[in-house]
Design a protein around this motif. Structure first.
Motif, PDB file in Angstrom:
ATOM      1  N   TYR A   3       1.013  -1.116  -0.251  1.00 42.63           N
ATOM      2  CA  TYR A   3      -0.464  -0.014  -0.123  1.00 42.63           C
ATOM      3  C   TYR A   3       1.009   0.983  -0.080  1.00 42.63           C
ATOM      4  N   TRP A   4       1.005   2.147  -0.823  1.00 51.67           N
ATOM      5  CA  TRP A   4       1.628   3.131  -0.995  1.00 51.67           C
ATOM      6  C   TRP A   4       1.077   4.194  -1.566  1.00 51.67           C
ATOM      7  N   GLU A   5       1.091   5.351  -0.327  1.00 53.35           N
ATOM      8  CA  GLU A   5       0.480   6.538   0.256  1.00 53.35           C
ATOM      9  C   GLU A   5       1.468   8.001  -0.970  1.00 53.35           C
ATOM     10  N   ILE A   6       1.182   8.544  -2.079  1.00 52.86           N
ATOM     11  CA  ILE A   6       2.075   9.192  -2.488  1.00 52.86           C
ATOM     12  C   ILE A   6       2.017  10.628  -1.727  1.00 52.86           C
ATOM     13  N   PHE A   7       2.619  11.677  -0.896  1.00 53.83           N
ATOM     14  CA  PHE A   7       1.912  12.926  -0.771  1.00 53.83           C
ATOM     15  C   PHE A   7       3.172  14.093  -1.270  1.00 53.83           C
ATOM     16  N   ALA A   8       1.729  14.439  -2.946  1.00 51.29           N
ATOM     17  CA  ALA A   8       2.218  15.618  -3.526  1.00 51.29           C
ATOM     18  C   ALA A   8       1.974  16.584  -3.882  1.00 51.29           C
ATOM     19  N   PRO A   9       2.596  17.691  -4.141  1.00 56.05           N
ATOM     20  CA  PRO A   9       2.054  18.869  -4.078  1.00 56.05           C
ATOM     21  C   PRO A   9       0.558  19.071  -5.703  1.00 56.05           C
ATOM     22  N   LEU A  21       2.785   6.254 -13.412  1.00 52.18           N
ATOM     23  CA  LEU A  21       3.270   6.043 -12.163  1.00 52.18           C
ATOM     24  C   LEU A  21       3.120   4.576 -11.227  1.00 52.18           C
ATOM     25  N   SER A  22       1.634   4.415 -11.075  1.00 49.32           N
ATOM     26  CA  SER A  22       0.756   3.380 -10.675  1.00 49.32           C
ATOM     27  C   SER A  22       0.891   2.170 -11.096  1.00 49.32           C
ATOM     28  N   GLU A  23       1.385   2.264 -12.507  1.00 46.53           N
ATOM     29  CA  GLU A  23       1.346   0.856 -13.245  1.00 46.53           C
ATOM     30  C   GLU A  23       3.035   0.720 -12.427  1.00 46.53           C
ATOM     31  N   ALA A  24       3.926   1.222 -12.967  1.00 50.46           N
ATOM     32  CA  ALA A  24       5.438   0.726 -12.788  1.00 50.46           C
ATOM     33  C   ALA A  24       5.385   0.064 -11.536  1.00 50.46           C
ATOM     34  N   ILE A  25       5.007   1.073 -10.034  1.00 48.80           N
ATOM     35  CA  ILE A  25       4.586   0.612  -9.160  1.00 48.80           C
ATOM     36  C   ILE A  25       4.366  -1.023  -8.652  1.00 48.80           C
ATOM     37  N   TYR A  39      -3.109  -6.832  -4.928  1.00 51.17           N
ATOM     38  CA  TYR A  39      -2.907  -6.975  -3.842  1.00 51.17           C
ATOM     39  C   TYR A  39      -2.434  -5.426  -3.618  1.00 51.17           C
ATOM     40  N   VAL A  40      -1.890  -4.656  -4.628  1.00 47.81           N
ATOM     41  CA  VAL A  40      -0.929  -2.976  -5.148  1.00 47.81           C
ATOM     42  C   VAL A  40      -1.764  -2.496  -5.144  1.00 47.81           C
ATOM     43  N   VAL A  41      -2.133  -1.100  -4.060  1.00 47.39           N
ATOM     44  CA  VAL A  41      -2.948  -0.058  -3.640  1.00 47.39           C
ATOM     45  C   VAL A  41      -1.820   1.329  -3.728  1.00 47.39           C
ATOM     46  N   VAL A  42      -2.093   2.057  -4.599  1.00 51.47           N
ATOM     47  CA  VAL A  42      -1.699   3.624  -5.014  1.00 51.47           C
ATOM     48  C   VAL A  42      -2.799   4.357  -4.529  1.00 51.47           C
ATOM     49  N   LEU A  43      -2.035   4.879  -3.685  1.00 50.56           N
ATOM     50  CA  LEU A  43      -3.556   6.585  -2.964  1.00 50.56           C
ATOM     51  C   LEU A  43      -2.182   7.630  -3.376  1.00 50.56           C
ATOM     52  N   PHE A  44      -2.545   8.698  -4.213  1.00 46.67           N
ATOM     53  CA  PHE A  44      -2.029   9.939  -4.202  1.00 46.67           C
ATOM     54  C   PHE A  44      -2.959  10.770  -3.516  1.00 46.67           C
ATOM     55  N   LYS A  45      -2.525  11.559  -2.569  1.00 47.41           N
ATOM     56  CA  LYS A  45      -2.656  12.491  -1.497  1.00 47.41           C
ATOM     57  C   LYS A  45      -1.815  14.539  -2.010  1.00 47.41           C
ATOM     58  N   ASP A  46      -2.511  14.697  -2.658  1.00 45.91           N
ATOM     59  CA  ASP A  46      -2.122  16.499  -3.108  1.00 45.91           C
ATOM     60  C   ASP A  46      -2.644  17.143  -1.747  1.00 45.91           C
ATOM     61  N   MET A  47      -0.646  17.445  -1.877  1.00 40.30           N
ATOM     62  CA  MET A  47      -1.272  18.472  -0.951  1.00 40.30           C
ATOM     63  C   MET A  47      -0.632  20.049  -1.583  1.00 40.30           C
TER      64      MET A  47
END
Length: 146
Positions: A3-9, A21-25, A39-47
């Motif tokens: 489980y990935w959380e990506i905090f980005a601008p 990016l999610s496909e690469a991960i 099984y692979v979950v990617v969550l983008f969090k806009d900051m």
């Protein structure tokens, strides 16, 4: 499950870039670790601007990635170092090569603290996990008594 959380601008990634990016991960885990895709979950969090601080100063160029590993844990120090190197290579076109500052860490959660769709996931690389991978979804099954 990774489980990935990506905090980005805000607006750091377009919808197409998020998918790439999610496909690469996902490919890291399907091709190298041999887990089912779902099984692979990617969550983008806009900051929003001025909401990420590094060293006490606002940094609107910073990407922070938090990863939880559950489906597969461990490995030797050398295996973990190699995997981190592969991760850095996968992230580079989206983060490093764009001149962003970044940081990543991985936590490992014990398998007995994980359920998916209310099911205890089957043992790694078992016939049932292979079926889950083929169907790309969890399938109910009888859990062997321990």
């Amino acid at each position: 499950m990774p489980y990935w959380e990506i905090f980005a601008p805000e607006n750091a990634f377009t919808p197409s870039e998020r998918e790439q990016l999610s496909e690469a991960i996902t490919s890291l885990y399907v091709d190298i670790v041999d887990v089912p895709k779902f099984y692979v979950v990617v969550l983008f969090k806009d900051m929003p601007a001025s909401s990420m601080y590094v060293g006490g100063k606002a940094n609107d160029n910073f990407v922070r990635i938090r990863v939880d590993h559950i489906a597969r844990n461990g490995g030797t120090a050398e295996e973990r170092a190699l995997f981190m190197s592969i991760i850095e290579d996968k992230l580079a076109p989206f983060i490093k090569e764009r001149g962003r500052d970044w940081e990543i860490h991985i936590d490992e959660t014990p398998l007995d603290l994980w359920r998916t769709q209310g099911l205890i996931p089957p043992p790694a690389l078992s016939d049932m996990e292979k079926l889950w991978a083929k169907e790309n979804r969890p399938i109910p099954y009888e859990v062997a008594a321990s």
